[in-house]
Write a protein that holds these residues in place. Structure first.
Motif, PDB file in Angstrom:
ATOM      1  N   SER A 398       0.830  -1.205   0.000  1.00  9.20           N
ATOM      2  CA  SER A 398       0.000   0.000   0.000  1.00  9.20           C
ATOM      3  C   SER A 398       0.866   1.257   0.000  1.00  9.20           C
ATOM      4  O   SER A 398       0.450   2.288  -0.522  1.00  9.20           O
ATOM      5  N   LEU A 399       2.084   1.155   0.530  1.00  6.34           N
ATOM      6  CA  LEU A 399       3.019   2.290   0.437  1.00  6.34           C
ATOM      7  C   LEU A 399       3.283   2.646  -1.032  1.00  6.34           C
ATOM      8  O   LEU A 399       3.190   3.804  -1.442  1.00  6.34           O
ATOM      9  N   MET A 400       3.606   1.605  -1.812  1.00  5.20           N
ATOM     10  CA  MET A 400       3.878   1.821  -3.238  1.00  5.20           C
ATOM     11  C   MET A 400       2.665   2.434  -3.939  1.00  5.20           C
ATOM     12  O   MET A 400       2.792   3.352  -4.745  1.00  5.20           O
ATOM     13  N   ASN A 401       1.524   1.901  -3.570  1.00  4.20           N
ATOM     14  CA  ASN A 401       0.298   2.373  -4.198  1.00  4.20           C
ATOM     15  C   ASN A 401       0.018   3.830  -3.839  1.00  4.20           C
ATOM     16  O   ASN A 401      -0.311   4.650  -4.698  1.00  4.20           O
ATOM     17  N   LEU A 406      -0.126   9.646  -5.080  1.00  2.00           N
ATOM     18  CA  LEU A 406       0.362  11.009  -4.824  1.00  2.00           C
ATOM     19  C   LEU A 406       0.928  11.634  -6.097  1.00  2.00           C
ATOM     20  O   LEU A 406       0.632  12.783  -6.434  1.00  2.00           O
ATOM     21  N   ALA A 407       1.755  10.845  -6.805  1.00  2.15           N
ATOM     22  CA  ALA A 407       2.381  11.372  -8.026  1.00  2.15           C
ATOM     23  C   ALA A 407       1.315  11.709  -9.067  1.00  2.15           C
ATOM     24  O   ALA A 407       1.368  12.766  -9.705  1.00  2.15           O
ATOM     25  N   ALA A 408       0.342  10.820  -9.199  1.00  2.00           N
ATOM     26  CA  ALA A 408      -0.699  11.061 -10.200  1.00  2.00           C
ATOM     27  C   ALA A 408      -1.539  12.283  -9.840  1.00  2.00           C
ATOM     28  O   ALA A 408      -1.923  13.063 -10.703  1.00  2.00           O
ATOM     29  N   ARG A 409      -1.777  12.448  -8.538  1.00  4.33           N
ATOM     30  CA  ARG A 409      -2.589  13.596  -8.130  1.00  4.33           C
ATOM     31  C   ARG A 409      -1.876  14.901  -8.406  1.00  4.33           C
ATOM     32  O   ARG A 409      -2.509  15.937  -8.592  1.00  4.33           O
ATOM     33  N   GLU A 410      -0.542  14.850  -8.405  1.00  2.90           N
ATOM     34  CA  GLU A 410       0.205  16.078  -8.692  1.00  2.90           C
ATOM     35  C   GLU A 410       0.619  16.118 -10.156  1.00  2.90           C
ATOM     36  O   GLU A 410       1.556  16.829 -10.534  1.00  2.90           O
TER      37      GLU A 410
END
Ligand code: ADP
Ligand code: MG
Ligand code: ZN
Length: 642
Positions: A398-401, A406-410
């Protein structure tokens, strides 16, 4: 192989669709649909019956006078209905008296036979389909509608209704070994080297049973996977099936147990029959502790259903012929509550333990789950692995996910190291609550509280060094100090425990000393540290007074088997334990108090900085420490001290 699969059609493979519509919404949707259909039927009906009404109607007397005038060319009689065609080609309708011939009626209206002779009169058969429909529609349509409505309602409860018929059948999900997409192999399981080694033997047997049977080897029937939640038990079981390429029936222990007694047992029977038909196969019972708890303790009135189910599992396990090529795997994170009968030889006698992943395993797991994720160049997985002690495989997944989210949201196309670092805290403590605004007094108090933890941790030699301090609240914590051990060690010493307790009390001591008052903030600190102190006395034999004695089992008080509230020590010993625990807590508090008195300036510096920036990272924190002459901890120091 194909053949054997045909026999397994009885299995209910639960599609996600079935469970996904909430029943409430489904019912309203169905009712609306039924209403729409009803309206359609009604309008169709009125259209049909109204069809005849479209034409202009004339009365019989008018018709008679028109005939006398020679204006009518022909009349078609259908039952009592008259279709009248005028000389000019226009048509009208009329009705004649029932049970009287039209000609008789017309004569009564004084139409002369000559005038009548000019009109062509045609009598049509009454029994036309249209006639039948028109006369039966008022009766039949409502019936159709009612049937329709009932059908809709029954569809609604069909799910439940179907279940009633398939109650005794197993609800196992079948994973087809030939399905390449959902296939899991040992390559997908990182770490767990010993476990994989053990299970490879099982894979060999399933792949090539003849070799083993010919030489008279007895292959274990039952394998129990044990390990903390999220360590990959379910994953590993699927991997065994994937490696061997055999059918994999999986069911969760709780799915055996239904409302009605006897269902569980019949499901077990059904499941084993299915698996035997599909052999070689693996039956996987996940969370077996749901049915496999110690029987007959009478706690909570007992549970007949659970016991019957468990008995049936035992019967099936015993009833296996050695050449049956079916292996039962089960997983649990509570092996301590399992019924001893399950663990007897010939049943689940092979036990495989899955440990929490160590640093190297964590790195491997991270690698596995980063497969389809594009990384920025700065990503350093070994560092992430180092910073995540105590994370299970599921946590790392879940950390990786989270990082990818986070990256996609930014709106970035790659995952950066920063995303991973932020995700560690998110997985550990829940999301940041930036919206949780602290009043300035609260903020100051939280800053001092956290600074107290951090300071004590930095001064005491055996406490873990501080990596980060923050007063941004996360989950239920108002702020926190993020500590990491210099190296991962499986064993903890008494000195470390004592220092940990002092660190946990750091916040409490600061509140007491500076504000001369105590808030509810440190309640969790107190709980955790008191529990630790108690464990030192009752489990680890770390109390001088009590000596080397374990008064409670490592898993806590056994709930089943011994009974709730049973202690295996006397009241007197209980009082001694309490005294020892409070001694430890008081000593730790004194230690923390001394440190905070001696380093008051550092405490103020940390707290002020925290109020200002809210988060202090390791580097800046160490600079503050060095400025105030506090020695930093190094790996060497620790090793030396041990
Ligand atoms: P358990 O059944 O022990 O509670 P699961 O097998 O359901 O745990 O693990 C949950 C998820 O965590 C898996 O689907 C997988 O993505 C991940 N995971 C756990 N352990 C590992 C591992 N050793 N290697 C790779 N992934 C793992
Ligand atoms: Mg599981
Ligand atoms: Zn605290």
């Amino acid at each position: 192989m194909k053949d054997s699969f045909k026999k397994t059609r009885k299995i209910i493979i639960r599609s996600p669709k079935q469970g996904s519509t909430p029943p409430g919404r489904g019912l309203i949707g169905q009712a609306v649909l039924a209403l729409v259909i009803f309206l359609l039927l009604v309008s169709a009906y009125s259209l049909l019956t109204g069809l005849s009404g479209k034409k202009e109607q004339i009365s019989l007397s008018e018709l008679a006078s028109e005939i006398s005038l020679g204006q009518i060319s022909d009349i078609v009689i259908t039952g009592d209905n008259l279709d009248v065609t005028f000389a000019d080609g226009s048509t009208k309708i009329s009705k004649k008296e029932a049970n009287t011939a039209l000609t008789t009626t017309l004569k009564n209206y004084a139409v002369t036979p000559e005038a009548l002779a000019k009109v062509e009169i045609e009598v049509k058969n009454d029994q036309g389909a249209m006639y039948w429909f028109a006369s039966l529609a008022p009766i039949i349509l409502p019936i159709i509608f009612i049937i329709f409505f009932l059908w809709f309602l029954s569809r609604q409860v069909k799910g439940a209704g179907m279940q009633a018929f398939s109650f005794g059948q197993s609800k196992a999900r079948l994973t087809n070994p030939n399905d390449k997409n959902s296939r899991v192999t040992f390559k997908d399981v990182a770490g767990a080297r010993e476990a994989k080694e053990e299970l490879r033997e099982i894979v060999d047997f399933l792949k090539n049973p003849k070799k083993f049977l010919d030489i008279g080897a007895r292959i274990p029937k039952g394998i129990l996977l044990m390990g903390a939640p999220g360590t990959g038990k379910t994953l590993l079981a699927r991997a065994v099936a994937g490696e061997a390429g055999v059918a994999f029936f999986s069911i969760s222990g709780s799915e055996f147990v239904e409302m009605f007694v006897g269902v569980g047992a019949s499901r077990v029977r059904d499941l084993f029959n299915l698996a035997k038909a599909a052999a070689p196969a693996i039956i996987f019972v996940d969370e077996i502790d749901a049915v496999g708890r110690v029987r007959g303790t009478g706690v909570g009135g007992g549970n007949d259903e659970r016991e019957q189910t468990l008995n049936q599992i035992l019967v099936e396990l015993d009833g296996f012929e050695p050449n049956e090529k079916v292996i039962v795997m089960a997983a649990t994170n509570r092996p301590d509550v399992l019924d001893p009968a399950l663990l007897r030889p010939g049943r689940f006698d092979r036990r495989v333990t899955l440990d929490m992943p160590d640093r190297r395993d964590r790195e491997e797991i991270l690698k596995i789950h980063s497969r389809k994720k594009p990384f920025a160049e700065d990503v350093n997985l070994p560092l992430i692995a180092e910073r995540t002690p105590g994370f299970s495989g599921a946590d790392l997944y879940s950390l990786m996910n989270e990082a990818a989210i986070l990256a996609a949201r930014e709106d970035r196309t790659t995952v950066a190291q920063f995303d991973l670092i932020r995700s560690i805290e998110k997985v550990m403590l829940g999301p940041e609550r930036r919206s949780h605004i602290l009043s300035s007094k609260e903020k100051e108090l939280t800053a001092f509280h956290e600074a107290g933890h951090a300071l004590v941790a930095s001064v005491l030699p055996y406490a873990d060094p501080v990596h980060k301090i923050t007063i941004i609240s996360r989950g239920r914590a108002l702020g926190y100090v993020f500590k990491l051990p210099l190296e991962e060690n499986k064993l903890q010493s008494k000195k470390e425990f004592l220092d940990d307790i002092a660190v946990a009390l750091g916040g409490y001591v600061v509140e007491k000393m500076i504000y001369n008052d105590i808030t509810t903030g440190p309640s969790n600190d107190l709980q955790v540290s008191t529990a630790l102190a108690r464990d030192m006395v009752t489990k680890y034999g770390m109390s001088e007074k009590m000596g080397p004695i374990a008064l409670e089992s490592p898993a806590g008080k056994p709930l089943f088997g011994v009974g709730v509230g049973d202690k295996d020590y006397s009241e007197q010993v209980g009082a001694q334990i309490d005294a020892e625990v409070s001694q430890i807590m008081n000593d730790a508090m004194k230690k923390a108090e001394k440190i905070i008195k001696d380093h008051r300036k550092v405490l103020n510096a940390i707290a002020e900085r925290l109020v200002e920036v809210e988060t202090i990272e390791q580097k800046e924190f160490e600079e503050i420490l060095v400025k105030h002459n506090i020695k930093l901890k190094k790996k060497k120091d620790i090793e030396h001290q041990k």
